[in-house]
Design a protein around this motif. Structure first.
Motif, PDB file in Angstrom:
ATOM      1  N   PHE A   6     -60.510  -2.091  62.716  1.00  0.00           N
ATOM      2  CA  PHE A   6     -61.569  -2.915  62.135  1.00  0.00           C
ATOM      3  C   PHE A   6     -62.144  -3.812  63.228  1.00  0.00           C
ATOM      4  N   GLN A   8     -64.074  -7.055  63.705  1.00  0.00           N
ATOM      5  CA  GLN A   8     -64.310  -8.184  62.824  1.00  0.00           C
ATOM      6  C   GLN A   8     -65.571  -8.951  63.211  1.00  0.00           C
ATOM      7  N   LEU A  25     -60.330   0.006  51.836  1.00  0.00           N
ATOM      8  CA  LEU A  25     -60.199  -1.320  51.221  1.00  0.00           C
ATOM      9  C   LEU A  25     -58.721  -1.698  51.064  1.00  0.00           C
ATOM     10  N   ALA A  28     -57.304  -2.531  54.409  1.00  0.00           N
ATOM     11  CA  ALA A  28     -57.765  -3.857  54.839  1.00  0.00           C
ATOM     12  C   ALA A  28     -56.934  -4.951  54.163  1.00  0.00           C
ATOM     13  N   ILE A  35     -62.147  -8.229  53.826  1.00  0.00           N
ATOM     14  CA  ILE A  35     -63.108  -7.449  53.039  1.00  0.00           C
ATOM     15  C   ILE A  35     -62.801  -7.793  51.593  1.00  0.00           C
ATOM     16  N   CYS A  48     -67.263  -4.477  49.304  1.00  0.00           N
ATOM     17  CA  CYS A  48     -66.370  -3.770  50.230  1.00  0.00           C
ATOM     18  C   CYS A  48     -67.182  -3.027  51.281  1.00  0.00           C
ATOM     19  N   VAL A  50     -68.778  -1.664  54.459  1.00  0.00           N
ATOM     20  CA  VAL A  50     -68.373  -1.578  55.868  1.00  0.00           C
ATOM     21  C   VAL A  50     -69.427  -0.766  56.613  1.00  0.00           C
ATOM     22  N   GLY A  84     -66.017   0.551  51.407  1.00  0.00           N
ATOM     23  CA  GLY A  84     -64.654   0.758  51.911  1.00  0.00           C
ATOM     24  C   GLY A  84     -63.696   1.325  50.878  1.00  0.00           C
ATOM     25  N   ASN A 100     -66.275  -4.674  59.495  1.00  0.00           N
ATOM     26  CA  ASN A 100     -66.330  -5.264  58.171  1.00  0.00           C
ATOM     27  C   ASN A 100     -67.433  -6.315  58.202  1.00  0.00           C
TER      28      ASN A 100
END
Ligand code: FES
Length: 101
Positions: A6, A8, A25, A28, A35, A48, A50, A84, A100
């Motif tokens: 991920f 960020q 999801l 995460a 998220i 969610c 992405v 996600g 995300n």
């Protein structure tokens, strides 16, 4: 076990273990990645959202019409946006990376 990364909001990267069969999801949330996922995967929100790296985007299963409809409501939609909760991890997706938002 496959891994995914991920990227960020602050630009930092988090590589995490990504068990096959879990959604992005869920992965995460297991790793405290920020998220939201307000509807917990029932395609009733777009929190969610992405942005998938374009090389990986091609490898994902196509979004369903319901996912497309929710994505249309997502803030900052891009060509490689997905939800996600609808991306399910497989061995082939080992190395997957996304932002995300
Ligand atoms: S968590 Fe609501 S659509 Fe993904």
């Amino acid at each position: 076990m496959p891994k995914m990364t991920f990227i960020q909001r602050d630009g930092s990267r988090r590589e995490v273990e990504a068990p096959v069969g879990l959604s992005v999801l869920e992965i995460a949330h297991r790793n405290d990645i920020d998220i939201e996922g307000a509807c917990e995967g029932s395609l009733a929100c777009s929190t969610c959202h992405v942005i998938v790296d374009s090389e990986w985007y091609e490898l994902l299963k196509d979004a369903t019409e319901d996912e497309e409809d929710m994505l249309d409501l997502a803030f900052g939609l891009t060509q490689t946006s997905r939800l996600g909760c609808q991306i399910i991890m497989t061995e082939e997706l080992d190395g997957l990376n996304m932002m995300n938002v």
